[in-house]
Design a protein around this motif. Structure first.
Motif, PDB file in Angstrom:
ATOM      1  N   ILE A  55       0.859  -1.148   0.028  1.00 28.82           N
ATOM      2  CA  ILE A  55       0.179  -0.012  -0.028  1.00 28.82           C
ATOM      3  C   ILE A  55       0.838   1.195   0.216  1.00 28.82           C
ATOM      4  O   ILE A  55       0.535   2.110  -0.751  1.00 28.82           O
ATOM      5  CB  ILE A  55      -0.873   0.197   1.338  1.00 28.82           C
ATOM      6  CG1 ILE A  55      -2.183  -1.164   1.108  1.00 28.82           C
ATOM      7  CG2 ILE A  55      -1.720   1.272   1.524  1.00 28.82           C
ATOM      8  CD1 ILE A  55      -2.846  -1.384   2.216  1.00 28.82           C
ATOM      9  N   GLU A  56       1.812   1.295   0.872  1.00 33.49           N
ATOM     10  CA  GLU A  56       2.796   2.254   0.814  1.00 33.49           C
ATOM     11  C   GLU A  56       3.472   2.577  -0.377  1.00 33.49           C
ATOM     12  O   GLU A  56       3.701   3.833  -0.959  1.00 33.49           O
ATOM     13  CB  GLU A  56       3.886   2.137   1.817  1.00 33.49           C
ATOM     14  CG  GLU A  56       4.839   3.182   1.919  1.00 33.49           C
ATOM     15  CD  GLU A  56       4.339   4.638   2.027  1.00 33.49           C
ATOM     16  OE1 GLU A  56       5.196   5.541   2.241  1.00 33.49           O
ATOM     17  OE2 GLU A  56       3.159   4.718   2.507  1.00 33.49           O
ATOM     18  N   LEU A  57       3.910   1.695  -1.269  1.00 34.05           N
ATOM     19  CA  LEU A  57       4.406   1.957  -2.615  1.00 34.05           C
ATOM     20  C   LEU A  57       3.336   2.340  -3.720  1.00 34.05           C
ATOM     21  O   LEU A  57       3.787   3.220  -4.497  1.00 34.05           O
ATOM     22  CB  LEU A  57       5.026   0.316  -3.144  1.00 34.05           C
ATOM     23  CG  LEU A  57       6.201  -0.323  -2.360  1.00 34.05           C
ATOM     24  CD1 LEU A  57       6.182  -1.751  -2.825  1.00 34.05           C
ATOM     25  CD2 LEU A  57       7.397   0.543  -2.636  1.00 34.05           C
ATOM     26  N   ASP A  58       2.304   2.017  -3.508  1.00 34.63           N
ATOM     27  CA  ASP A  58       1.285   2.439  -4.375  1.00 34.63           C
ATOM     28  C   ASP A  58       0.909   3.850  -3.949  1.00 34.63           C
ATOM     29  O   ASP A  58       0.780   4.684  -4.958  1.00 34.63           O
ATOM     30  CB  ASP A  58      -0.015   1.748  -4.110  1.00 34.63           C
ATOM     31  CG  ASP A  58      -0.089   0.190  -4.585  1.00 34.63           C
ATOM     32  OD1 ASP A  58       0.513  -0.131  -5.448  1.00 34.63           O
ATOM     33  OD2 ASP A  58      -0.947  -0.416  -4.153  1.00 34.63           O
ATOM     34  N   SER A 118      17.087   0.950  -4.490  1.00 42.25           N
ATOM     35  CA  SER A 118      16.773   0.653  -5.941  1.00 42.25           C
ATOM     36  C   SER A 118      15.514   0.042  -5.982  1.00 42.25           C
ATOM     37  O   SER A 118      14.754   0.381  -6.773  1.00 42.25           O
ATOM     38  CB  SER A 118      17.810  -0.117  -6.590  1.00 42.25           C
ATOM     39  OG  SER A 118      18.931   0.761  -6.339  1.00 42.25           O
ATOM     40  N   VAL A 119      15.206  -0.943  -5.307  1.00 38.89           N
ATOM     41  CA  VAL A 119      13.780  -1.709  -5.219  1.00 38.89           C
ATOM     42  C   VAL A 119      12.752  -0.827  -5.088  1.00 38.89           C
ATOM     43  O   VAL A 119      11.719  -0.915  -5.823  1.00 38.89           O
ATOM     44  CB  VAL A 119      13.988  -3.079  -4.194  1.00 38.89           C
ATOM     45  CG1 VAL A 119      12.541  -3.449  -4.228  1.00 38.89           C
ATOM     46  CG2 VAL A 119      14.737  -3.941  -4.772  1.00 38.89           C
ATOM     47  N   ARG A 126       7.712   2.036 -11.311  1.00 33.86           N
ATOM     48  CA  ARG A 126       6.847   0.928 -12.258  1.00 33.86           C
ATOM     49  C   ARG A 126       5.433   1.099 -12.104  1.00 33.86           C
ATOM     50  O   ARG A 126       4.613   1.051 -13.236  1.00 33.86           O
ATOM     51  CB  ARG A 126       7.142  -0.492 -11.834  1.00 33.86           C
ATOM     52  CG  ARG A 126       6.428  -1.552 -12.576  1.00 33.86           C
ATOM     53  CD  ARG A 126       6.892  -3.018 -12.129  1.00 33.86           C
ATOM     54  NE  ARG A 126       6.547  -3.308 -10.896  1.00 33.86           N
ATOM     55  CZ  ARG A 126       5.337  -3.506 -10.361  1.00 33.86           C
ATOM     56  NH1 ARG A 126       4.411  -3.817 -11.367  1.00 33.86           N
ATOM     57  NH2 ARG A 126       5.052  -3.945  -9.072  1.00 33.86           N
ATOM     58  N   ARG A 127       4.979   1.476 -10.733  1.00 28.48           N
ATOM     59  CA  ARG A 127       3.516   1.754 -10.690  1.00 28.48           C
ATOM     60  C   ARG A 127       2.996   2.715 -11.283  1.00 28.48           C
ATOM     61  O   ARG A 127       1.770   2.888 -11.711  1.00 28.48           O
ATOM     62  CB  ARG A 127       3.269   1.725  -8.983  1.00 28.48           C
ATOM     63  CG  ARG A 127       3.341   0.340  -8.517  1.00 28.48           C
ATOM     64  CD  ARG A 127       3.383   0.421  -6.920  1.00 28.48           C
ATOM     65  NE  ARG A 127       3.171  -0.729  -6.174  1.00 28.48           N
ATOM     66  CZ  ARG A 127       4.094  -1.904  -6.140  1.00 28.48           C
ATOM     67  NH1 ARG A 127       5.049  -1.652  -6.599  1.00 28.48           N
ATOM     68  NH2 ARG A 127       3.782  -2.890  -5.343  1.00 28.48           N
ATOM     69  N   PRO A 131       9.319   3.924 -17.316  1.00 21.36           N
ATOM     70  CA  PRO A 131      10.461   2.617 -18.093  1.00 21.36           C
ATOM     71  C   PRO A 131      11.546   2.462 -17.131  1.00 21.36           C
ATOM     72  O   PRO A 131      12.434   3.424 -17.319  1.00 21.36           O
ATOM     73  CB  PRO A 131      10.537   3.378 -19.455  1.00 21.36           C
ATOM     74  CG  PRO A 131      10.525   4.792 -19.258  1.00 21.36           C
ATOM     75  CD  PRO A 131       9.258   5.038 -18.232  1.00 21.36           C
ATOM     76  N   VAL A 132      11.365   1.763 -16.220  1.00 22.87           N
ATOM     77  CA  VAL A 132      12.542   1.461 -15.146  1.00 22.87           C
ATOM     78  C   VAL A 132      13.219   0.212 -14.920  1.00 22.87           C
ATOM     79  O   VAL A 132      12.501  -0.838 -15.324  1.00 22.87           O
ATOM     80  CB  VAL A 132      12.199   2.107 -13.771  1.00 22.87           C
ATOM     81  CG1 VAL A 132      11.021   1.203 -13.210  1.00 22.87           C
ATOM     82  CG2 VAL A 132      13.158   2.338 -12.961  1.00 22.87           C
ATOM     83  N   TYR A 133      14.452   0.157 -14.541  1.00 25.72           N
ATOM     84  CA  TYR A 133      14.834  -1.126 -14.366  1.00 25.72           C
ATOM     85  C   TYR A 133      16.269  -1.039 -13.546  1.00 25.72           C
ATOM     86  O   TYR A 133      16.595  -0.006 -13.181  1.00 25.72           O
ATOM     87  CB  TYR A 133      15.358  -1.670 -15.871  1.00 25.72           C
ATOM     88  CG  TYR A 133      16.515  -0.796 -16.738  1.00 25.72           C
ATOM     89  CD1 TYR A 133      17.641  -0.826 -16.249  1.00 25.72           C
ATOM     90  CD2 TYR A 133      15.776   0.259 -17.289  1.00 25.72           C
ATOM     91  CE1 TYR A 133      18.871  -0.195 -17.159  1.00 25.72           C
ATOM     92  CE2 TYR A 133      16.957   1.042 -18.021  1.00 25.72           C
ATOM     93  CZ  TYR A 133      18.192   1.009 -17.960  1.00 25.72           C
ATOM     94  OH  TYR A 133      19.206   1.970 -18.433  1.00 25.72           O
ATOM     95  N   GLY A 134      16.533  -2.266 -12.846  1.00 23.75           N
ATOM     96  CA  GLY A 134      17.557  -2.301 -11.971  1.00 23.75           C
ATOM     97  C   GLY A 134      18.967  -2.688 -12.679  1.00 23.75           C
ATOM     98  O   GLY A 134      18.974  -3.041 -13.926  1.00 23.75           O
TER      99      GLY A 134
END
Length: 283
Positions: A55-58, A118-119, A126-127, A131-134
């Protein structure tokens, strides 16, 4: 079986299933990993904070400006939000804390290792549709935006500071003594990222002999990944012996010796000798 053991087994089954999914969910895998390290909140419907972290990431993704265009615009927006307004970043003392490898705690403390920060960036971006990547540079994980050929990189550990090609070159040379290679800039896959986090946890535990419990769960999760170094099975056997579980450790050494026997019979015999020595410790 105790309720605690049943809960652990259910989480690990979920971890193994997600790791084998067609598109593994990086955030979920990291949160299930973190559940191994986080004490539960008894009676809570979300005792390990997995749902709350999602939920926090959202929520953080919803704070990004709508309609950002271009890799550099996304990198700037993430730096302003996460590194600036929210204060996500890291420093040397964070390397000494297990919480720095636990996504739930990194979201709460807003401090962590480069790979966990980074995660956070990857999952928030991403949410929001970025266009993202590690990017798994040796010794320091960073993030990239847009087409990997553009090399638009940012360092979440430094609050999202832009990372030029020269910066990345110096970072790699400082960590390895070798030059930056183009293969180091290839987008990291989720399972590679999770294994690297688990390797960090194992390194943390190896420097603390009293924390074999942490080393054990990190090894056991690593073994649930579909692609893992075979030698991890031997490391687990050695750790079991170190913890006083001599029979289990010896049995797993014998199993590993069978795998090695066809390739390196001399090494296999040495492993069997260590298994016999482990059983002798019971006498």
């Amino acid at each position: 079986m105790s309720s605690e053991d049943a809960g652990r087994d259910a989480r690990r089954k979920r971890f193994a299933e997600e790791a084998r999914a067609e598109r593994p969910d990086l955030a979920l895998l990291c949160l299930l990993l973190g559940a191994e390290a986080s004490p539960p909140s008894p009676g809570d419907a979300d005792p390990y904070g997995v749902d709350a972290a999602q939920i926090e990431l959202d929520r953080l993704a919803g704070l990004l400006p709508y309609g950002a265009r271009g890799a550099r615009a996304w990198a700037s927006a993430l730096a302003e939000l996460l590194g600036g307004r929210c204060g996500f970043g890291g420093s040397s003392p964070d390397y000494q804390r297990l919480e720095s490898s636990v996504l739930q705690q990194v979201l709460r403390r807003r401090r962590g290792l480069p790979i966990l920060l980074s995660v956070v960036w990857i999952e928030v971006a991403r949410r929001a549709g970025a266009p993202v990547y590690g990017v798994a540079l040796p010794g320091h994980f960073v993030v990239g935006f847009g087409d990997p050929a553009e090399r638009v990189l940012a360092d979440p550990f430094a609050g999202g500071a832009p990372l030029s090609g020269e910066d990345a070159e110096l970072m790699v040379t400082g960590a390895t003594g070798a030059p930056l290679e183009s293969s180091m800039l290839v987008p990291a896959r989720p399972l590679e990222t999770v294994l690297r986090i688990l390797n960090n946890v194992r390194a943390w535990a190896s420097a603390r002999p009293e924390r074999t419990d942490v080393a054990l769960w990190a090894l056991e999760l690593s073994l649930l990944l579909p692609a893992h170094p075979a030698k991890l099975r031997y490391e687990r056997a050695q750790l079991l012996v170190q913890r006083g579980e001599f029979l289990r450790g010896a049995a797993e050494m014998d199993e590993y010796a069978e795998i090695v026997d066809g390739i390196e019979p001399t090494a296999a015999e040495a492993i069997r000798h260590r298994a016999r020595a482990a059983r002798a410790l019971l006498n």
